[in-house]
Design an enzyme around this catalytic site. Sequence first.
Site, PDB file in Angstrom:
ATOM      1  N   SER A  79       0.837  -1.197   0.000  1.00  0.00           N
ATOM      2  CA  SER A  79       0.000   0.000   0.000  1.00  0.00           C
ATOM      3  C   SER A  79       0.871   1.244   0.000  1.00  0.00           C
ATOM      4  O   SER A  79       2.004   1.231   0.501  1.00  0.00           O
ATOM      5  CB  SER A  79      -0.926   0.008   1.223  1.00  0.00           C
ATOM      6  OG  SER A  79      -1.832   1.095   1.171  1.00  0.00           O
ATOM      7  N   ASP A  80       0.327   2.298  -0.559  1.00  0.00           N
ATOM      8  CA  ASP A  80       1.036   3.578  -0.544  1.00  0.00           C
ATOM      9  C   ASP A  80       0.016   4.700  -0.586  1.00  0.00           C
ATOM     10  O   ASP A  80      -1.091   4.531  -1.133  1.00  0.00           O
ATOM     11  CB  ASP A  80       2.000   3.703  -1.730  1.00  0.00           C
ATOM     12  CG  ASP A  80       2.997   4.835  -1.520  1.00  0.00           C
ATOM     13  OD1 ASP A  80       3.972   4.628  -0.785  1.00  0.00           O
ATOM     14  OD2 ASP A  80       2.789   5.931  -2.075  1.00  0.00           O
ATOM     15  N   GLN A  81       0.395   5.829  -0.019  1.00  0.00           N
ATOM     16  CA  GLN A  81      -0.498   6.987   0.011  1.00  0.00           C
ATOM     17  C   GLN A  81       0.281   8.261  -0.286  1.00  0.00           C
ATOM     18  O   GLN A  81       1.431   8.412   0.135  1.00  0.00           O
ATOM     19  CB  GLN A  81      -1.165   7.120   1.381  1.00  0.00           C
ATOM     20  CG  GLN A  81      -2.154   8.282   1.484  1.00  0.00           C
ATOM     21  CD  GLN A  81      -2.721   8.420   2.879  1.00  0.00           C
ATOM     22  OE1 GLN A  81      -2.060   8.922   3.779  1.00  0.00           O
ATOM     23  NE2 GLN A  81      -3.948   7.945   3.063  1.00  0.00           N
ATOM     24  N   ALA A 116      -3.404   3.658  -2.461  1.00  0.00           N
ATOM     25  CA  ALA A 116      -3.436   2.470  -3.312  1.00  0.00           C
ATOM     26  C   ALA A 116      -3.160   1.226  -2.482  1.00  0.00           C
ATOM     27  O   ALA A 116      -2.412   1.268  -1.494  1.00  0.00           O
ATOM     28  CB  ALA A 116      -2.394   2.580  -4.421  1.00  0.00           C
TER      29      ALA A 116
END
Length: 201
Positions: A79-81, A116
């Site tokens: 995940s990434d933000q 994501a």
Amino acid sequence: MIKSLQPPSPAQAALTLASSSRYRAELLRRLHLDFTAEAADIDETPWPEEPVEELVQRLADGKAAVLAKRHPQAWIIGSDQAAALDGRALGKPGTADAARTQLANCAGRAVQFFTAVTVQRGDAFYRAVDVTTVRFRALTAEQIGRYVEIEPALDCAGSFKCEGYGITLFEAIETQDPTALVGLPLIATARLLRTAGFPLP
């Protein structure tokens, strides 16, 4: 959006969160699944002119892919933000001065947060991106300084913690998933894990 290279296959007991973030681990525990957490060290430098939505999906994919190679029998969650103001990414402030500057730039404006998530095992993967809009109040320098002194969110994109005192900074949060802003969109994550065969309601 869900994309995969292969049809779903039965879930295995092994599930690994490709992150050292305590925020993401705390969120994932809500799903009552056994998992381990392991950092996936990748280059997170944005590409020139890369849209923020594409950046976070690329990094989520990259984190999942790194651990998928290390643990080929496990399902991996990457995940990434990133936050975007006027289409440009806002990074983690790192210092109190940078946090004050970032919050001053966001004051009275709308900031989009792209989060994501990728669920992968081997060559099979499923993906989603959540978009949440945060509308900041008009803030004075004194109000910003008081917030940063009380809750220095130096490791958070946007320089705030919405689950904490940072909620006082906003006029509104527009989202389909309130967990996304904290760092892992659980509605999408649960949907992808169900697609992968995990026994979720």
